[in-house]
Write an enzyme that holds these catalytic residues in place. Structure first.
Site, PDB file in Angstrom:
ATOM      1  N   ASP A   1       1.083  -1.233   0.075  1.00 19.73           N
ATOM      2  CA  ASP A   1      -0.016   0.069   0.220  1.00 19.73           C
ATOM      3  C   ASP A   1       0.801   1.345   0.350  1.00 19.73           C
ATOM      4  OD1 ASP A   1       1.256  -1.092   2.668  1.00 19.73           O
ATOM      5  OD2 ASP A   1      -0.721   0.830   3.394  1.00 19.73           O
TER       6      ASP A   1
ATOM      7  N   HIS B   1       2.533  -9.090  -2.583  1.00 23.64           N
ATOM      8  CA  HIS B   1       1.260  -8.226  -2.858  1.00 23.64           C
ATOM      9  C   HIS B   1       1.597  -6.786  -2.954  1.00 23.64           C
ATOM     10  CE1 HIS B   1      -2.903  -6.707  -2.324  1.00 23.64           C
ATOM     11  NE2 HIS B   1      -2.211  -5.506  -1.058  1.00 23.64           N
TER      12      HIS B   1
ATOM     13  N   ASP C   1       1.513 -18.354  -3.047  1.00 32.07           N
ATOM     14  CA  ASP C   1       2.091 -17.146  -3.429  1.00 32.07           C
ATOM     15  C   ASP C   1       1.373 -16.108  -4.942  1.00 32.07           C
ATOM     16  OD1 ASP C   1       4.559 -14.970  -4.693  1.00 32.07           O
ATOM     17  OD2 ASP C   1       5.323 -17.117  -6.643  1.00 32.07           O
TER      18      ASP C   1
ATOM     19  N   GLU D   1       2.849  -9.944   1.071  1.00 34.06           N
ATOM     20  CA  GLU D   1       2.833  -8.473   0.781  1.00 34.06           C
ATOM     21  C   GLU D   1       4.269  -8.977   0.827  1.00 34.06           C
ATOM     22  OE1 GLU D   1       0.546  -6.444   2.752  1.00 34.06           O
ATOM     23  OE2 GLU D   1       1.029  -4.650   1.612  1.00 34.06           O
TER      24      GLU D   1
HETATM   25  O1  9MR Z   1       2.998  -6.192   9.920  1.00 35.98           O
HETATM   26  C1  9MR Z   1       1.568  -6.218  10.313  1.00 35.98           C
HETATM   27  C2  9MR Z   1       1.043  -7.152  10.990  1.00 35.98           C
HETATM   28  O2  9MR Z   1       1.621  -7.840  11.718  1.00 35.98           O
HETATM   29  C3  9MR Z   1      -0.850  -7.602  10.698  1.00 35.98           C
HETATM   30  O3  9MR Z   1      -0.705  -9.097  12.036  1.00 35.98           O
HETATM   31  C4  9MR Z   1      -1.151  -6.924  10.170  1.00 35.98           C
HETATM   32  C5  9MR Z   1      -2.743  -6.539  10.935  1.00 35.98           C
HETATM   33  O4  9MR Z   1      -2.611  -5.864  10.797  1.00 35.98           O
HETATM   34  O5  9MR Z   1      -0.679  -5.484   9.670  1.00 35.98           O
HETATM   35  C6  9MR Z   1       0.312  -5.350   8.865  1.00 35.98           C
HETATM   36  O6  9MR Z   1       0.862  -4.729   8.544  1.00 35.98           O
HETATM   37  C7  9MR Z   1       0.406  -4.257   7.333  1.00 35.98           C
HETATM   38  C8  9MR Z   1      -0.225  -3.122   7.457  1.00 35.98           C
HETATM   39  O7  9MR Z   1      -1.341  -2.590   8.196  1.00 35.98           O
HETATM   40  C9  9MR Z   1      -0.880  -2.054   6.097  1.00 35.98           C
HETATM   41  N1  9MR Z   1       0.765  -2.269   5.179  1.00 35.98           N
HETATM   42  C10 9MR Z   1       1.237  -3.980   4.994  1.00 35.98           C
HETATM   43  C11 9MR Z   1       1.969  -4.058   6.099  1.00 35.98           C
HETATM   44  C12 9MR Z   1       1.983  -5.424   5.261  1.00 35.98           C
HETATM   45  O8  9MR Z   1       0.883  -6.281   5.951  1.00 35.98           O
END
Ligand code: 9MR
Length: 923
Positions: free
Chosen positions: A409, A734, A782, A791
């Site tokens: 994002d 992602h 994947d 991601e």
């Molecule tokens: O890395 C984060 C993980 O620990 C959490 O469980 C998750 C859900 O809240 O979010 C991950 O972080 C994401 C963030 O919220 C938005 N940008 C992408 C991050 C990686 O997936």
């Protein structure tokens, strides 16, 4: 292809699919707006997508709502390329009535099919052919579709069609609501070229639809092309396919390679229970070594029955080695001294690629990855140079241009930016050899006299500084938690094309302490290069720390996850510890030392270094690691206590690695692999590597290396989780720009990007649909839309860079340089006490003066008297300092002293630190 022994139930799709609800992400719209249809004349010009339209028109993105149930993708070429498969060759014919009208175009008419005005369609030779205009941008700019499809919740459907395109394209095949929120029941990127291969998808409807639509979205091509469609069929009653990952060879190795003098271990998946012979072959097929496997039983993380094998002593460098067991042969790998230099720089290049606010130049990344600056205010972007708060949060704007995009994002988060920058700074701090110095990375600042890794970290530090609430405002000195889009955007979307308004979210204590810690660390590191910047950092850090003390419990809202991640954290004991530690290391001020010592976490290794590992949400380890390794004024006993926390944790992680049949130092609580599990593995490796450097104990180094083996292919899925490394590397992470899976004109992630990895909580629709019942280490796919397993993000690549740097520094990976001191510790114990004689020998080449020797008692021992040295004890930690006459231990010389103690005692200590050096225990 080899089949593994897996409990078949692991991959059986569960029809009763509850999973996550959409409530938390109900903002996220997955659908396709249609502005104009060729058969609906008179509706005028196709309106440009409004920001809201954008949100509704793209494929579901980072964190879309539940509400659709997509199972099919496994039959598409996209997933085939990703190494995935479903069990069974072709789906059984579905039984229900045909829902598509005029699917074979036999009558010669188009109706009821429709297309957008820029793709006029006619029936040509019994097929629908659309002349697609060039110059469109988004997939949804061009559509061929049919409406009015009734779907029943819980029913599985089979869609088949053939399509050709005069230019190879990726079509988005969606079955979805025909109105907002355009929820998709099927959303698949399907590669289409000149060959009319049938494409089949099976999906299960998550909701009832009176009239869903089938749409083929194909916009985004600069050039015009012809798209033809035939034999379209949609019927209910389909058997959902059982997903089964393609795991390739059951002989699992590090697909990059093993250090010449390092451990060399592998895992074999087999039903056999007796030892089996293995052969290591050179690239030309010549046997180089042989041995026998060790049966290890069923691995709880994967459900696989396994053996392990090892060829640690084989030390002939070369490329293209393989291991063969019976009929099965591993992927090829190298043995060598210099295998990870590229990984060190590639993992760091990730950060330049994801810079916001600056064009990413082909000169540094190549044409494929070059892109315009994101969020500099060029339409349709909103600039980050004057970002307002969410309504009601503040009435000022901040110039927060720059920084790194967090992940797939376009959000920029202080919580998460902090740990990421800290781990880059730490990589620099341990980089004594200067391998990451000026000119080491491909970045614009490559010739400015500053180490490149510091230049890269500064890009983010400047952003962190910019997020601080200005003086005079109510929460002055605190930091805003994050800045991101008002609504979620879809994929793909280059940063400069993001039309969403950008907003500051409320300040939080966690963000404020992230700023304090990272800026405090930065202050000591930029001092030699830019004293003014260092001073600015220290000022911001001390201001932030004071603001956090004044507002110690301002937490980010866990439900604030619209348009960006929440990153909420309502336990900031760890951030306080981290910030105090960094401020103390940098300033030496006693207040910060006291804050460290007073923290409930101090000395509690199990709390600071949990089994799950540290992360953006649990950062105390960062403080402990800095205190343990960076020169600071902590008295020897306190330093020893911090180091003992590190070695205690490393002992646990090393034991976990030894226990794991795949060698990884990660045994999370209840066996749950979390979101970003690969980064938890990496962070445990950072602890191990730190312990290795503190103690020279090769056990720790070996556990780092076997952890790397896991990440690079020695794992239950036989995948390298780092793009561009290994034969079976993952490649569809992602990411909104590295979205090749959705648009062939966009790149895959560049080499050196680590995927989040297995996450058995199944927190995205793809994972939910494909991975039900998966064993924890198998819960990964994947696929670009599996954001909860696949991601990429700054806080995962930062420890990858740290570890790559450490491993590259190991060279051949041989035994570390011998300790430069040795301690003979002889106790005469009796009930309730002991007399101990200690001799410390300086085996180094220079004198140690004055000396300080520290260790920890294992039991409740207390020093009662001492001679020939002064002993002080704090908790279980003892520090011995010289008497007047023995201040110096000359090179090759030694000093002896003794003490009496009370207590039941226990085993004698074996870990001693002479000033900053770890000593061998002499027998
Ligand atoms: O890395 C984060 C993980 O620990 C959490 O469980 C998750 C859900 O809240 O979010 C991950 O972080 C994401 C963030 O919220 C938005 N940008 C992408 C991050 C990686 O997936």
């Amino acid at each position: 292809m080899a089949r593994e022994f897996i409990d078949a139930r692991i991959w059986t799709f569960s029809g009763g699919h509850q999973g996550l609800t959409g409530s938390r992400h109900a903002h996220r719209l997955n659908g396709k707006q249609i502005w104009e249809r060729s058969h609906a004349p008179g509706r005028g010009r196709t309106p440009p997508p409004t920001p809201k339209d954008r949100a509704v028109t793209l494929l579901p993105s980072s964190h879309p709502p539940r509400g659709r149930r997509l199972l099919s993708l496994a039959l598409t070429a996209g997933l085939a390329a990703a190494g995935l498969a479903t069990a069974g060759a072709a789906p059984a014919a579905a039984e229900g009535p045909e829902l598509i009208e005029n699917g074979d175009f036999a009558s010669g008419v188009i109706t009821p099919w429709w297309s957008t005005a820029n793709a006029p369609a006619t029936v040509v030779d019994g097929r629908l052919c659309a002349e697609v205009a060039g110059g469109t941008v988004n997939p949804w700019d061009v559509i061929v579709g049919q409406d009015g499809l009734p779907l029943t919740a819980g029913e599985s459907y089979q869609l088949t069609f053939t399509a050709t395109a005069s230019t190879p394209i990726t079509v988005r095949t969606n079955v979805q609501m025909n109105t907002e929120p355009w929820t998709t029941e099927l959303a698949s990127p399907d590669p289409v070229d000149g060959t009319a291969e049938p494409i089949t998808h099976v999906f299960t409807a998550g909701a009832d639809h009176a009239a869903a639509q089938l749409v083929f979205q194909m916009g985004g091509s600069a050039e015009p092309f012809t798209f033809c469609l035939d034999d379209v069929s949609l019927t209910g009653g389909a058997e959902p396919p059982v997903y089964e990952p393609d795991t390739g060879s059951p002989v699992r190795v590090n697909q990059v390679g093993y250090l010449t003098e390092g451990p060399k271990r592998g895992t074999f998946v087999t039903e056999a229970t007796v030892p089996l012979p293995w052969t290591l072959d050179a690239a030309d097929g010549t046997p180089a070594a042989t041995g026998t496997t060790t049966p290890r039983g069923v691995d709880p993380t994967s459900g696989q029955n396994t053996h392990t094998f090892a060829f640690d002593d084989f030390a002939t460098p070369g490329e293209g080695y393989t291991v063969t067991i019976g009929e099965e042969t591993s992927e090829p790998f190298a043995i060598g001294d210099d295998l990870y230099g590229d990984l060190r720089t590639d993992a760091l290049a990730y950060f330049y690629h994801n810079r916001s606010g600056t064009p990413i130049e082909a000169e540094y990344v190549g044409e494929e990855y070059a892109r315009p600056a994101g969020h500099v205010g060029v339409a349709p972007n909103q600039g980050d140079d004057g970002v307002p708060c969410q309504p009601g949060v503040c009435d000022y704007t901040l110039d927060a241009a720059g920084g790194w995009y967090d992940a797939g994002d376009h959000g920029k988060y202080v919580v998460n930016g902090g740990i990421s920058v800290a781990q880059l700074l730490s990589a620099h701090e341990r980089d004594a050899a200067g391998a990451l110095g000026d000119g080491s990375l491909a970045i614009p600042e490559g010739d400015n006299g500053v180490p490149d890794i510091l230049d890269e970290a500064r890009w983010e530090l400047e952003f962190l500084l910019a997020m601080q609430v200005p003086a005079g405002e109510e929460l002055a000195g605190m930091a805003h938690h994050k800045l991101h889009d008002r609504e979620w955007t879809g994929l793909p979307l280059r940063p400069d094309q993001d039309p969403q308004p950008r907003e500051l979210h409320p300040p939080s204590t966690a963000a404020t302490l992230n700023l304090a810690a990272a800026a405090a660390q930065g202050a000591r590191l930029y001092e030699p290069y830019d004293a003014a910047f260092a001073a600015e950092l220290l000022d911001a850090a001390t201001t932030a720390y004071a603001a956090a003390l004044a507002h110690p419990d301002v937490y980010a809202d866990p439900n604030d996850g619209v348009g960006g991640g929440a990153y909420s954290d309502n336990d900031v004991r760890d951030e306080f510890y981290w910030a105090a530690a960094e401020l103390y290391v940098t300033t030496g001020e006693n207040t910060y030392r006291q804050a460290v010592l007073d923290s409930p976490l101090h000395g509690d290794a199990a709390a600071v270094f949990t089994d799950d590992g540290f992360s953006w949400a649990w950062t105390a380890a960062l403080g402990a690691l800095s205190l343990a390794t960076v020169d600071n004024d902590l008295p020897a006993g306190e330093l020893a206590a911090v180091r003992a926390m590190v070695t205690d944790a490393a002992d646990r992680y090393a034991a976990d690695a030894a226990e794991a049949v795949y060698g990884l130092p990660y045994a999370p609580s209840q066996g749950n692999y979390v979101w970003g599990s690969n980064s938890q593995v990496l962070n445990n490796m950072v602890v191990l590597a730190t312990a290795a450097e503190l103690t020279d104990d090769p056990t720790y180094r070996d556990a780092v290396l076997t952890g790397l083996d896991y990440l690079l292919g020695r794992n239950p899925l036989n995948l390298s989780y780092v793009t561009g490394y290994g034969e079976r590397d993952v490649r569809n992470q992602h990411h909104r720009f590295w979205a090749n899976q959705l648009n062939a004109n966009l790149p895959n992630p560049p080499a050196g990007s680590v995927a989040g990895g297995p996450n058995n909580a199944l927190q995205d629709p793809i994972a939910e649909d494909l991975l039900q019942g998966c064993a924890p280490a198998m819960c990964y796919v994947d696929h670009i839309e599996s954001y909860s397993t696949n991601e990429v993000t700054v806080n995962w690549n930062a420890p990858l860079a740290w570890i790559a740097s450490y491993v590259d520094d190991l060279g051949a990976g041989g035994a570390p340089a011998p300790a430069t001191c040795a301690v003979r510790y002889e106790s005469h114990r009796w009930t309730g006490g002991a007399t101990t004689q200690v001799t410390v020998r300086n085996s180094g080449t220079s004198a140690v003066s004055p000396w300080e020797l520290s260790w920890s008692f294992a039991g409740d021992e207390r020093v009662t008297s001492h001679w020939n040295a002064t002993l002080t004890q704090s908790g279980s930690t003892v520090v011995a300092r010289p008497a007047n006459w023995n201040q110096t231990i000359p090179a090759g010389g030694s000093v002896s002293f003794g003490f009496n103690s009370s207590g039941t005692g226990g085993t004698s200590p074996t870990a001693f630190t002479l000033n900053t050096q770890r000593c061998d225990a002499a027998g």
